[in-house]
Design a protein around this motif. Structure first.
Motif, short mmCIF file in Angstrom:
data_model
loop_
_atom_site.label_atom_id
_atom_site.label_comp_id
_atom_site.label_asym_id
_atom_site.label_seq_id
_atom_site.Cartn_x
_atom_site.Cartn_y
_atom_site.Cartn_z
N LYS A 295 0.84 -1.21 0.00
CA LYS A 295 0.00 0.00 0.00
C LYS A 295 0.88 1.26 0.00
CE LYS A 295 -2.78 -1.27 3.50
NZ LYS A 295 -3.44 -1.07 4.74
N HIS A 296 1.89 1.23 0.87
CA HIS A 296 2.76 2.40 0.99
C HIS A 296 3.58 2.61 -0.29
CE1 HIS A 296 2.27 3.40 5.30
NE2 HIS A 296 2.05 2.10 5.44
N GLN B 270 2.96 1.67 -3.26
CA GLN B 270 2.09 2.09 -4.37
C GLN B 270 1.96 3.63 -4.37
OE1 GLN B 270 0.35 0.38 -6.85
NE2 GLN B 270 -0.43 2.33 -7.61
N SER B 271 1.68 4.19 -3.17
CA SER B 271 1.55 5.66 -3.09
C SER B 271 2.86 6.33 -3.44
CB SER B 271 1.17 6.11 -1.69
OG SER B 271 0.10 5.38 -1.22
N GLU C 239 3.53 6.43 -7.08
CA GLU C 239 2.76 7.46 -7.79
C GLU C 239 3.41 8.83 -7.61
OE1 GLU C 239 -1.36 6.92 -6.65
OE2 GLU C 239 -1.34 4.86 -7.41
N VAL C 240 3.93 9.07 -6.40
CA VAL C 240 4.61 10.35 -6.16
C VAL C 240 5.85 10.46 -7.07
CG1 VAL C 240 5.96 11.65 -4.44
CG2 VAL C 240 3.78 10.58 -3.79
N LYS D 281 1.18 8.21 -14.60
CA LYS D 281 0.17 7.40 -13.90
C LYS D 281 -1.00 7.13 -14.84
CE LYS D 281 -2.71 7.17 -9.86
NZ LYS D 281 -3.85 7.94 -9.38
N SER E 143 1.76 2.90 -13.15
CA SER E 143 1.72 2.37 -11.78
C SER E 143 0.49 1.47 -11.57
CB SER E 143 1.70 3.52 -10.76
OG SER E 143 0.67 4.44 -11.08
#
Ligand code: OGA
Ligand code: NI
Length: 373
Positions: free
Chosen positions: A191-192, A194-195, A198-199, A216, A221
């Motif tokens: 989860k982490h 993935q974020s 994206e950043v 994105k 991603s």
């Protein structure tokens, strides 16, 4: 016990040592290199020996003065939301992606305990009894699989490493599919990461002069796979590698390594150490991003040395859709090509690219198959 003929460190294909048979017998144990360690070997099976040319293809940069000038860039993204700082971070990302293809990110927001627990989970999986691990042993495209070297049956010299692959997205399977030794911590890490992915893709989009959501939005991603690597202490570290030189078959990799070290990146014809930094994450550009950026960003070769200390544990998150490789094709982005800067590659689907990657066992420059000029 067959006798082994060694010539300049290279095995001879001779009736004395049947390499194919030895590799197959090892693969069938489904016990990985850790199984050899458990068996108490003091010498490597010869199919792990690499030739001096493969081991010492290029020099490692050791001169302390030069090393100071050749450091993998470190990018602090703490103030990414501050407009002035943001611009500077984009600029640093651009130069790192163009010149090195690699950088380390600090203050990325993933809590230290999440990183530590993820690495502990990888260790727990690999240190389970062989009977438990071998249920996952597979050379197919299973969503969860464990093996030693994806190219074991093709390589000139096997690498001293076991791998657990967990495809996390898109379309994740029910959680029970993942091994219970690491299920919860990998789901949390996923989860982490993935974020964060994206950043980073946002920064890379801007670095390419595109809208922040561009990479994105085109699916970079959409999927990610965790490569949970385990490099046990090696009885003859000078005769093999933990991971042969390669480029990553994805858009982007975010790598978490423990404190042991051994990862090296190719820069200006030298191998440069990527030193462990607690709390940091390593980011590298993969082949697909090099392709769609029309060579503006570089997918750079890297390798891992074998060490007498260990185990070394790392967790590579590859952003790609390996398992749902739709027929969607990727080519140099139209925003980045012009009559003065024509497309360098033809379009390809990920599936097609992966077939080429597999045909050469991931070695060499797979992108060159798609080069137009
Ligand atoms: C990879 C990789 C490096 C490491 O998994 O592709 O390059 O440090 N891993 O384990
Ligand atoms: Ni890699």
């Amino acid at each position: 016990m067959a006798e082994v003929e060694i010539d300049n460190g290279q095995q001879k294909t001779s009736p004395v040592y049947d390499r194919v048979k030895a590799v197959k017998a090892f693969d069938e144990t489904k016990a990985g290199v850790q199984g050899l360690v458990d068996a108490g070997i003091s010498k490597l099976p010869p199919f792990f020996y690499m030739s001096p040319e493969d081991l010492h293809d290029l020099p490692t940069l050791t001169d302390p003065h030069l090393r100071a000038n050749f450091q993998v860039p470190i990018i602090d993204i703490k103030d990414i939301l501050d407009p002035a700082q943001h611009k500077e971070i984009v600029e640093k990302t651009r130069s790192a992606a163009e010149e090195w293809g690699f950088f380390q990110v600090i203050n990325h927001g993933i809590p230290n305990h999440v990183l530590k627990e993820a690495l502990d989970g990888v260790r727990r999986f690999h240190e389970q009894p062989r009977e438990v691990k071998m249920r996952y042993y597979s050379r197919t495209t299973d969503i969860v699989r464990y093996y030693t070297n994806y190219d074991l049956l093709q390589s000139r010299g096997a690498s001293w490493r076991d791998t657990l692959i967990c495809v996390m997205a898109p379309d994740p399977p029910p959680p029970e599919k993942y091994p219970c030794a690491c299920r919860d911590v990998l789901l949390e890490y996923s989860k982490h990461v993935q974020s964060l992915g994206e950043v980073i893709l946002g920064l890379l989009s801007e670095a390419l002069g595109l809208d922040p959501n561009h990479l994105k939005d085109i699916g970079c991603s959409e999927g990610h796979t965790l490569g949970c690597q385990y490099y046990p202490a090696c009885p003859e570290p000078e005769r093999t590698l933990g991971h042969v030189r390669h480029r990553d078959p994805d858009f982007l990799t975010i790598l978490l390594q423990d404190e042991i070290g051994g990862l090296q990146v190719l820069h200006q014809d030298h191998w440069i150490d990527v030193p462990p930094m607690e709390g940091s994450l390593i980011v590298n550009i993969g082949d697909f991003l090099q392709l769609i950026s029309n060579d503006k960003m570089k997918s750079v070769e890297h390798r891992v040395l074998a060490k007498s200390v260990g185990p070394r544990i790392s967790l590579a998150c590859l952003f790609t859709t390996h398992l749902q490789p739709s027929n969607k094709v990727y080519g140099p982005l139209k925003e980045l090509v012009s009559p003065h800067n024509p497309a360098l590659y033809r379009e390809t689907s990920i599936l097609n690219y992966l077939a080429s990657y597999a045909s050469v066992g991931g070695l060499g420059n797979v992108l060159s198959f798609f080069k137009l000029v």
